[in-house]
Enzyme design. Structure first.
Site, PDB file in Angstrom:
ATOM      1  N   GLU A 395       0.966  -0.988  -0.481  1.00 27.45           N
ATOM      2  CA  GLU A 395       0.197  -0.166   0.063  1.00 27.45           C
ATOM      3  C   GLU A 395       1.081   1.245  -0.658  1.00 27.45           C
ATOM      4  O   GLU A 395       1.870   1.308   0.905  1.00 27.45           O
ATOM      5  CB  GLU A 395      -1.466  -0.112   0.818  1.00 27.45           C
ATOM      6  CG  GLU A 395      -0.357   0.176   2.559  1.00 27.45           C
ATOM      7  CD  GLU A 395      -1.155  -0.461   3.301  1.00 27.45           C
ATOM      8  OE1 GLU A 395      -2.252  -0.723   3.880  1.00 27.45           O
ATOM      9  OE2 GLU A 395      -0.949   0.736   4.501  1.00 27.45           O
ATOM     10  N   CYS A 396       0.521   2.218  -1.125  1.00 29.91           N
ATOM     11  CA  CYS A 396       0.929   3.622  -0.927  1.00 29.91           C
ATOM     12  C   CYS A 396       2.712   3.953  -1.079  1.00 29.91           C
ATOM     13  O   CYS A 396       3.215   2.155  -2.058  1.00 29.91           O
ATOM     14  CB  CYS A 396       0.639   4.238   0.150  1.00 29.91           C
ATOM     15  SG  CYS A 396       1.171   6.096  -0.797  1.00 29.91           S
ATOM     16  N   GLY A 397       3.088   3.589  -0.709  1.00 29.16           N
ATOM     17  CA  GLY A 397       4.844   3.848  -0.953  1.00 29.16           C
ATOM     18  C   GLY A 397       4.870   1.936  -1.048  1.00 29.16           C
ATOM     19  O   GLY A 397       6.201   1.751  -1.926  1.00 29.16           O
ATOM     20  N   SER A 502      -2.363  -0.887  -3.495  1.00 26.08           N
ATOM     21  CA  SER A 502      -3.281   0.031  -3.809  1.00 26.08           C
ATOM     22  C   SER A 502      -2.415   1.373  -2.897  1.00 26.08           C
ATOM     23  O   SER A 502      -1.497   1.463  -2.502  1.00 26.08           O
ATOM     24  CB  SER A 502      -4.518  -0.464  -3.152  1.00 26.08           C
ATOM     25  OG  SER A 502      -5.069   1.062  -2.120  1.00 26.08           O
TER      26      SER A 502
END
Length: 532
Positions: A395-397, A502
Site C-alpha cells: 500500500e502506498c509506498g 493500492s
C-alpha cells in the site's frame, strides 16, 4: 446515553487552534518532562499520522497508538452530521491497547494524545475531530493557542474554542478542558498582555492558563513533503533535557497533573537520566516493544480452530523506506492468527524463508530509490516468489515498490517489477483524505465472497502518480472508493495474479474483516522451505 470508554488511567488530549499552533512541540516537551519525573507515558496521535506517532514512541519508550473516530468503523460512510452515540468497537480496542501495561508489565501513569489540525477539524460535519475523540474517550483537552501576532485578541480566540458547541456534541457530548497554553510567546511584555487578556475568561470558565511557552528554546522540527522529517533523523539532534526544562519553567506541570489525578513524579533537579533510543536499520528503535503493541488476546484466540492449528507466517517489510505501519497492525494480525517476520527490502537478500504471504506498508521509497534499485537480489527473490503464487500486498509506498519503475526528477529507478505499472513522483499532492472502500470481484483472491461484502476505511496521502491512464491488460482494480461523505471516487488499486497494490492506507481496526479474509486466503504453509 453515551457509552464512554473506561478510563482507569489519567490522561489528556493536546488540542490546538489549528495546524502550526505548536501542538507537536508542546507534546514532545511534555513527554520529556514527564519522563524526567520518572512517569510512564503511553501516547497516541489523532488521525492517520505515522511520523508524529514515531516521535511519540521514541520519546516515551512505548508503542504509540493512532486513534481515529471515523476510520475505526468499517460500515458504509456516514452522511454528514449523522450522530455517533457510542464509541466504535474498533476505537475501544485501540484505546484498550493504549491503556494496557507495556511489555515489562508496568502500567502507564498517564496517557497523552496529540490532536490533529484544529480542535474541531475533521471529516464531514466534523466527524472524527479531536474534540469528538476527547468527548468519547472522556479525556480533557489541553488547549494550545498560537499567540503569534496576538495581544488581547487571544481572549476571543480562546473563548470561541472553549464555548463552541458543534452539532455532533448533542450526541457524543462536549469535550472538557484541562487548561490552556499559549505558544509562540515573545517578550515579557507580550506575556503580560496575554495573561491579563485571558484572566477574565479563566475566572469565568474555570479553565486555567497553565503555560506561556516562548519562541526561544522551542526546537525546530524540519519538514518534507509528507510531514515532519522522521524521528530516526531528527531525534539524535534533539536535546531532551533542555526541552523538558523549557516546559517545566514555562508551564505549571504540577497543577496540570493534579487536575488530572495523575502522580506528580519526582521533579528533576538534574539532567534527564534516560538512554537515547538506538535507531536500527529497520527505522525503529532496537526494542520491538517501543514500536508495536503486543496482542490483547492470546495469539489466534479469536481466529478460529483452523488458524490456531496452522498459523501462516506473514513477512512484513520494515526499514527506513517502509516505516508507515500502524503500531497496532502487528497485534491485530497476530490476534487474527498470523505469525510475523520482519525484513528489509533495502538490505536483505530475500524475505524470510517459509513466508505464506508478504505485506509492504507505506513509507518513503522515493528517498531510498537508488538503494532499492541496487538490491537486485531482493528484487529477483520477489519475482521468483510471485511466480510461485505467493500472495503479496503493498500500500502506498509499498505499492510503488511493487511497480516496475519510479521516476524522480526525470531519472528512472527500477522497482520490483511485480506489477506492470510506472510511477512518477510529483511536487503536488495527488490525493489526500479519508477513504471508505469495498472489495471488487476477485479481491482478496481465493476468498468466496460476493463483491462489496468486505468494507474498509483508511486514508490517502501521496505525491506519486501512475504514468498509465488505464490499468494494463491482465490487471484489475481492488477497491471501489468513496470519500468520507459517501461520494463515489471510482475503482482504485491494481492486482495481477497473486500480487496486489493500492494507494489506500488501511486503518487496522477499520479493515479487520479484510485482514481476516486475506490471512484466511494464504496457503497453509510457505512456498519456500525452512519455516523458522
Amino acid at each position: 446515553m453515551i457509552r464512554s470508554a473506561p478510563n482507569r488511567v489519567p490522561g489528556l488530549i493536546v488540542g490546538g487552534t489549528g495546524s502550526n499552533a505548536g501542538k507537536t512541540v508542546t507534546t514532545l516537551a511534555l513527554f520529556c518532562a514527564l519522563r524526567a519525573r520518572g512517569l510512564r507515558v503511553h501516547a497516541a496521535k489523532t488521525g492517520p499520522d505515522f511520523i508524529d506517532a514515531a516521535f511519540h514512541a521514541a520519546l516515551t519508550g512505548a508503542p504509540a497508538a493512532n486513534l481515529d473516530v471515523w476510520m475505526s468503523r468499517a460500515s458504509r460512510p456516514d452522511r454528514a452530521g449523522e450522530p455517533l452515540r457510542r464509541i466504535p468497537q474498533g476505537l475501544a480496542r485501540l484505546f484498550a491497547r493504549m491503556r494496557a501495561p507495556g511489555a515489562d508489565g508496568r502500567a502507564p501513569d498517564i496517557l497523552v494524545v496529540e490532536g490533529a489540525m484544529g480542535l474541531y477539524d475533521g471529516g464531514a460535519g466534523g466527524s472524527g475531530c479531536t474534540a469528538q475523540l476527547a468527548a468519547l474517550l472522556g479525556l480533557p483537552v489541553l488547549l494550545v493557542l498560537n499567540a503569534h501576532g496576538l495581544g488581547q485578541s487571544v481572549a476571543a480566540l480562546a473563548e470561541g474554542f472553549l464555548r463552541h458547541r458543534p452539532a455532533w456534541s448533542a450526541n457524543a457530548g462536549q469535550a472538557a478542558f484541562a487548561g490552556m497554553i499559549c505558544t509562540h510567546v515573545g517578550s515579557e511584555k507580550h506575556r503580560e498582555i496575554l495573561r491579563q487578556a485571558l484572566a477574565p475568561l479563566v475566572a469565568d470558565a474555570g479553565v486555567p492558563l497553565l503555560g506561556l511557552l516562548p519562541r526561544d528554546g522551542a526546537p525546530r522540527l524540519e519538514s518534507r513533503h509528507l510531514g515532519l522529517v522522521e524521528a530516526r533523523e531528527s531525534l539524535p539532534g534533539l536535546d531532551r533535557d533542555a526541552l523538558a526544562a523549557w516546559l517545566e519553567v514555562h508551564c505549571d506541570l504540577d497543577e496540570l497533573l493534579c487536575s488530572l489525578g495523575a502522580p506528580l513524579g519526582n521533579r528533576p533537579q538534574t539532567a534527564l537520566q534516560t538512554t537515547p533510543s538506538t535507531v536500527s536499520a529497520a527505522g525503529g528503535t532496537t526494542a520491538a516493544a517501543a514500536r508495536f503493541f503486543p496482542p490483547l488476546v492470546r495469539a489466534g484466540e479469536n481466529a478460529g480452530p483452523a488458524a490456531r492449528q496452522v498459523r501462516p507466517l506473514l513477512g512484513v517489510a520494515r526499514d527506513a523506506a517502509f516505516s508507515f505501519c500502524y503500531a497496532d497492525l502487528p497485534a491485530l494480525l497476530q490476534e487474527l492468527g498470523a505469525d510475523l517476520a520482519f525484513f528489509s527490502p533495502l538490505s536483505d537478500a530475500a524475505p524470510p524463508p517459509g513466508c505464506c504471504g508478504l505485506y509492504f506498508p507505506g513509507g518513503y521509497p522515493e528517498l531510498h530509490a537508488a538503494q532499492l534499485a541496487a538490491n537486485t537480489a531482493m528484487r529477483a527473490a520477489l519475482r521468483d516468489m510471485a511466480a510461485q503464487g505467493l500472495p503479496i500486498y503493498g500500500e502506498c509506498g509499498g505499492y510503488i515498490y511493487l511497480m516496475r519503475e519510479l521516476r524522480l526528477e526525470g531519472q528512472g529507478h527500477a522497482m520490483s517489477g511485480l506489477l506492470p505499472l510506472d510511477c512518477r513522483m510529483g511536487d503536488r499532492l495527488a490525493a489526500l483524505g479519508y477513504r471508505a472502500a469495498q472489495t471488487l470481484p476477485g479481491w482478496p483472491a481465493n476468498v468466496d465472497i460476493p463483491a462489496g461484502i468486505i468494507r474498509v476505511r483508511g486514508h490517502e496521502f501521496h505525491y506519486g502518480r501512475l504514468t498509465q491512464t488505464e490499468l494494463p491488460p491482465g490487471c484489475a482494480p481492488l477497491w471501489q472508493l468513496s470519500d468520507s461523505k459517501g461520494a463515489p471516487l471510482g475503482p482504485e488499486g491494481c492486482r495481477r495474479g497473486c500480487v496486489a497494490g493500492s494507494w489506500l492506507h488501511l486503518y487496522p481496526e477499520g479493515a479487520r474483516n479484510f485482514w481476516r479474509a486475506w490471512l484466511a486466503a494464504l496457503p497453509a504453509s510457505g512456498i519456500l522451505a525452512g519455516k523458522p
